[in-house]
Scaffold this active site. Structure first.
Site, PDB file in Angstrom:
ATOM      1  N   GLY A   1      -3.996   8.664   2.355  1.00 19.60           N
ATOM      2  CA  GLY A   1      -2.879   7.849   1.901  1.00 19.60           C
ATOM      3  C   GLY A   1      -1.972   8.623   0.950  1.00 19.60           C
ATOM      4  O   GLY A   1      -1.852   9.851   1.025  1.00 19.60           O
ATOM      5  N   SER A   2      -1.382   7.924   0.024  1.00 19.13           N
ATOM      6  CA  SER A   2      -0.391   8.536  -0.863  1.00 19.13           C
ATOM      7  C   SER A   2      -0.989   9.425  -1.947  1.00 19.13           C
ATOM      8  O   SER A   2      -0.247  10.036  -2.726  1.00 19.13           O
ATOM      9  CB  SER A   2       0.453   7.437  -1.514  1.00 19.13           C
ATOM     10  OG  SER A   2       1.215   6.759  -0.533  1.00 19.13           O
TER      11      SER A   2
END
Length: 635
Positions: A327-328
């Site tokens: 993810g981020s």
């Protein structure tokens, strides 16, 4: 008429016959006596050494003496794996006349249930070296020992041995990191040194118990004993003492490990904490755990089946084998790659309308904030976790440069020094996709990788390691679990350590760190509630990893999804910013947003390590997460 004189006996003739018979008898007696004396002389003089040796072998027996396994301690000297005295039942098959009858009698004496009796018989027939005792049963209770003693005369070849058995005081919390020992199986028996493992019934199966097996085990000894006709030991004639295994001091901190396990609160996930300067793993938790003591003596069929069929997979070590989209959390690493490759500059901005489009492509790759963040530079892109900035950056970098730069941080590789069973996870590339799927790499796939989705998979240990390298400003220290082996220190600098990461401009590190600090302490930071009351400077990055892909115009709604289809929550952080002492990676499966459900856990870990105070109040943390749930947008 016949003459009566002819009917009288002849004394001379009878005497002659007697003398012949007596002489013949004497010759036979003397011949047999000579033969017997010759045989006795042959046996006692010529064959003296042979029969003396045979006699000694019947009277004197050489028995192996297993070594004492080394103990395992945490970094503060707290005992994590000890040896407890116990009584084991062993059998030497070569000394048993009727194996089936003996086993049947033992099952009756020990009062074993049907399932255990079947396993008992299987163990008795497992491959074993000649005249070596086979372990039938461990940890006998007092009643079983008493019944075996009463029936000892009926059980030739069967012994009750007093031995030390491995025990883990904090089994569930430490199960995945320590691993466990178990009975030596047939495959292991074939490859083990018969002299070193003589009399040994247990071997490290996983974790540090497996990796440091050679040092922990030690060297077996021998003793000569005199036995009676039934093979029972009468006295000891001599011995060669075994060499005990070395004690192992780990880098783990028991309190940090216990805190991490408590923070996960029974949810599926993992927390890994590393000291960046030394690579020491302070905590490495996979939840849920399991009672590793069950595997030492041999777990029963029902219990093992229950662990295998548990949907939460307690036997699965998520910390080193769990594959998750990052993810981020990878945006700071991508920002550094963009700076290093000259694709972006720290002050350069882009305009975010809420989506990104590839040239000549109508598909919109959306930002998590659907109306966009407007003007975004590097620091703000990290603070607000702007997807559009990183779609654009990934497109400019391309998958080849992206793969090279991310591999330099350890993604897609095995990063641990002494972490047994670690997975390399996956850092995708053109070559990988061509080999795996026989397909070319598409530009849209690069965009997915640019926000930590798509094919990219990481383990919690990898994410924590990359965070530690980031905190070190590119200096690599390979993570390790062993601090000291016996009296010998495990070196910090290991020969297989990857090359350090060097940037053209050292100030670029500061710009990325500033963006990470704003994640927690900035007005727009996705995890700004985590920074309330923070007593030190901390940098972090939240992440939310999709379990399944949404359609072009679909909107994610956790309440409408089954629990196991919801997003994973991730957070990575290090602190203090100016002199990092701890790097943490948190992954909570199907929990939702990382800024809500993982950031608070990372903060609790850094507080516990850096602050001289009581450990964090877990109940307060849970309340804080409930308050944050839905009140802070971001991924």
């Amino acid at each position: 008429m016949r003459n009566p004189r002819h009917n009288l006996k002849s004394p001379e003739q009878e005497l002659r016959i007697f003398r012949v018979r007596a002489l013949l008898a004497a010759v036979i007696v003397f011949a047999l006596t000579g033969l017997l004396m010759g045989r006795l002389a042959y046996l006692q003089v010529v064959q003296h050494e042979v029969f003396t040796t045979r006699s000694e072998k019947n009277r004197v027996r050489v028995e192996p003496l297993p070594p004492t396994r080394g103990l395992i301690y945490d970094r503060n000297g707290v005992l994590l794996a000890e040896n407890r005295p116990t009584y084991n039942l062993t059998l030497v098959r070569e000394r048993v006349e009727d194996l089936d009858a003996t086993l049947t009698r033992l099952v009756e004496i020990l009062e074993l249930p049907e399932e255990e009796a079947a396993a008992f018989r299987v163990r008795s027939r497992q491959r074993q070296r000649p005249f070596q005792p086979a372990l039938l049963m461990s940890d006998l209770d007092e009643g079983q020992i008493a019944r075996l003693a009463v029936n000892r005369h009926l059980l030739p070849g069967v012994e009750v041995e007093a031995q030390l058995l491995r025990y883990y005081p904090d089994a569930e919390v430490m199960a995945h990191a320590l691993g466990y020992v178990g009975r030596i199986n047939a495959e292991e028996l074939g490859r083990l040194d018969p002299g070193r493992y003589a009399g040994t019934h247990f071997i490290g199966k996983s974790g540090v118990e497996r990796f440091y097996e050679e040092a922990l085990h030690g060297q077996a000894g021998l003793r000569k004993v005199e036995t009676n006709a039934r093979g029972r030991v009468l006295r000891e004639l001599g011995r060669n003492d075994p060499v005990p295994g070395k004690d192992l001091t780990l880098t783990l901190d028991k309190e940090m490990q216990a805190l991490a396990y408590e923070l996960l609160d029974g949810r599926r996930g993992s927390i890994v904490a590393i000291a960046p300067r030394t690579g020491e793993i302070l905590a490495m938790v996979s939840a849920p755990g399991f009672d590793s003591n069950q595997f030492v003596t041999g777990i029963d069929v029902a219990s093992y089946r229950g662990l295998q069929e548990d949907l939460d997979l307690p036997l699965y070590n998520r910390a080193i084998r769990g594959h998750y989209p990052p993810g981020s959390t990878i945006k700071p690493f991508l920002a550094l790659a963009g700076l290093a490759e000259g694709v972006i500059t720290p002050g350069e901005t882009i305009y975010d309308p809420g989506y990104f489009q590839l040239p000549n492509d109508s598909r919109r790759y959306r930002n998590w904030l659907r109306w966009g963040h407007g003007r975004v530079d590097l620091e703000r892109s990290i603070a607000v976790s702007n997807n559009t900035y990183y779609y654009n950056l990934a497109h400019e970098l391309g998958i080849d440069r992206l793969h090279t730069n991310m591999t330099a941080f350890g993604f897609g590789t095995r990063v641990g020094h002494d972490v047994f069973g670690e997975s390399a996870a996956l850092m995708p590339s053109r070559d990988w996709k061509r080999e795996r799927y026989n397909q070319p790499w598409y530009p849209g796939e690069t965009l997915s990788v640019g926000i930590g989705q798509g094919y990219w998979q990481v383990t919690p240990l990898q994410l924590a390691t990359a965070t530690a390298v980031l905190a070190n400003r590119g200096d690599w220290v390979r993570p390790r679990l062993a601090r000291r082996l016996g009296e010998e220190e495990v070196p910090v600098a290991l020969p297989d350590t990857p090359e350090d990461i060097r940037l053209e401009n050292e100030a670029w590190w500061d710009r990325v760190f500033s963006g990470m600090e704003k994640v927690i302490s900035g007005n727009e930071g996705t995890a700004r509630r985590t920074g309330v009351g923070l007593e030190y400077r901390m940098g972090g990055k939240s992440g939310t990893a999709q379990v399944f892909s949404l359609g072009q115009d679909q909107k994610y709604n956790a309440e409408e999804l089954a629990e196991r289809l919801r997003d994973h929550a991730l957070f990575m952080a290090f602190a203090p910013l100016e002199d990092p002492q701890i790097a943490v990676a948190v992954i909570v499966e199907n929990a939702g947003g990382g800024s809500t459900h993982a950031a608070h856990l990372a903060r609790a870990m850094t507080d516990a390590w850096l602050l001289e105070e009581e450990e964090p109040d877990v109940e307060e943390l849970r309340e804080a997460m409930e308050e944050d749930d839905g009140s802070v947008a971001g991924n």
